[in-house]
Design an enzyme around this catalytic site. Structure first.
Site, PDB file in Angstrom:
ATOM      1  N   GLU A 115      -2.467  26.080 -17.028  1.00 53.35           N
ATOM      2  CA  GLU A 115      -3.668  26.020 -16.203  1.00 53.35           C
ATOM      3  C   GLU A 115      -3.698  27.119 -15.139  1.00 53.35           C
ATOM      4  O   GLU A 115      -4.719  27.747 -14.905  1.00 53.35           O
ATOM      5  CB  GLU A 115      -3.829  24.648 -15.511  1.00 53.35           C
ATOM      6  CG  GLU A 115      -4.005  23.463 -16.450  1.00 53.35           C
ATOM      7  CD  GLU A 115      -5.369  23.459 -17.117  1.00 53.35           C
ATOM      8  OE1 GLU A 115      -6.267  24.172 -16.638  1.00 53.35           O
ATOM      9  OE2 GLU A 115      -5.516  22.749 -18.123  1.00 53.35           O
ATOM     10  N   ASP A 153       0.803  -1.219   0.000  1.00 58.90           N
ATOM     11  CA  ASP A 153       0.000   0.000   0.000  1.00 58.90           C
ATOM     12  C   ASP A 153       0.837   1.270   0.000  1.00 58.90           C
ATOM     13  O   ASP A 153       0.473   2.261  -0.645  1.00 58.90           O
ATOM     14  CB  ASP A 153      -0.957   0.002   1.194  1.00 58.90           C
ATOM     15  CG  ASP A 153      -2.191  -0.848   0.946  1.00 58.90           C
ATOM     16  OD1 ASP A 153      -2.314  -1.391  -0.167  1.00 58.90           O
ATOM     17  OD2 ASP A 153      -3.023  -0.971   1.862  1.00 58.90           O
TER      18      ASP A 153
END
Length: 364
Positions: free
Chosen positions: A321, A129
């Site tokens: 952006e 994980d």
């Protein structure tokens, strides 16, 4: 003629007899000295590779961090043919429970072993994980050219077609191979050799879970390493970060971008004490128009704003952006949000200057 023939046969017999006698008296050549096996330390931290399920059919439902390191090593007897091994149990946890404190503890132990002349390489068993965060952290802070290899599994050892044993074997092969030196921290999963910098968990419940948008460095096949590329970003010996000088990390938070995301998460992160916010924006690290003012205010208050993207591949372009120069923001380049968080925390131990932070993100 008959006498000459007899003389020739007698001479040949005498020569043969002398040769055989010499062979008998000459000691046999000593066999070529066997190549000494590498000395590898296996540091175990828990995870699925040390997990156990209720039955062989349980490949996704199981308890992580149950099998101690000695049993992991003993479960793959072929490892003894590859290297001289010893194991240390550093932690026994599921990797989602890794904290900064545990990262630092592990990093300091790895660094100490790397300095030991009796250690040729280090293998770290780890839950999948957060394996990508730990691998990147070690890439940045351990000053060595010795192989450091992280390995995990997607299925516990009790499952049918468990992948942990072969992954561990491949990791030891990789750590024991001199050709692995100087390539930074590596990840061995599913026959692939991945860079700790850009390896990422991209699929859950399947064994081909890890990959990189830039491709694998190579493969391990039947106990042999094959290389196809090498990392070019700064790492290990070339890094400006040193685990021996790091005892704590500043808080860095990730704010996940979405439609109608609001501003409360960013504000809460700053209120909780975050020194930097990784904005995991949509697309090219996009920031919604209604959030810009909030992030600009947080930056004015001293919180670093680092634009990353929730998109798995590609990279965030500076001043695209958003006008990053104008707002004094940083872009994470190709690092995903969780890796950007690791680099930001380390960078903030060195500097709070935005231009310096951006340099660090370009170089690492």
């Amino acid at each position: 003629m008959f006498k000459i023939d007899r003389w020739i046969h007698a001479a040949a017999a005498l020569l043969l007899s002398s040769a055989l006698s010499a062979c008998a008296q000459t000691p046999a050549a000593a066999p070529a000295q066997a190549t000494a096996k590498a000395n590898i330390v296996v540091l175990a931290t828990g995870g699925t590779i040390a997990g156990a399920g209720a039955s062989a059919a349980n490949s996704a439902t199981y308890q992580a961090a149950k099998v101690p390191v000695d049993k992991l090593i003993a479960g793959v007897p072929e490892l003894a043919e590859v290297a001289n091994l010893r194991g240390e149990q550093v932690f026994q946890i599921a990797s989602e429970s890794f904290t900064n404190e545990k990262l630092i503890t592990l990093g300091k132990r790895v660094a100490a072993l790397a300095k030991d002349p009796g250690v040729d390489g280090i293998v770290i068993t780890h839950g999948t994980d957060t394996l990508e965060e730990t691998s990147f952290f070690l890439t940045l802070v351990v000053r060595t050219d010795k192989p450091i290899v992280l390995v995990g599994s997607m299925r516990p050892g009790t499952a049918m077609s468990a992948d942990g044993a072969l992954n561990l074997y491949d990791a030891v092969v990789l750590a024991a191979d001199k050709s692995s030196r100087g390539k930074g921290v590596l990840v061995a999963m599913n026959d692939d050799i991945l860079s700790g910098r850009d390896a990422s968990k991209r699929i859950n419940i399947k064994t081909n879970a890890f990959g990189s948008q830039w491709g694998a460095l190579g493969s391990v096949v039947e106990g042999k390493t094959y290389w196809f590329r090498a990392p070019v970003k700064r790492h290990t010996n070339d890094s400006e970060f040193d685990i021996e000088k790091i005892d704590a990390l500043p808080m860095v938070s990730i704010v996940y971008g979405s439609g109608e995301m609001g501003t409360a998460l960013a504000e809460a992160a700053a209120k909780a004490g975050a020194k930097a916010i990784i904005h995991a924006g949509t697309g090219n690290g996009s920031v919604p128009d209604y959030e810009v003012a909030t992030l600009r205010k947080l930056r004015a208050d001293g919180v670093q704003i680092i634009r990353s993207a929730r998109v798995p591949d590609g990279f965030v372009l500076r001043n695209s952006e958003q006008p990053d120069d104008k707002y004094d923001w940083v872009v994470a380049h190709d690092l995903n949000p969780q890796k950007a968080k690791i680099l930001a925390a380390l960078a903030l131990t060195k500097t709070g200057d935005t231009k310096e932070l951006q340099r660090i993100f370009w170089q690492y």
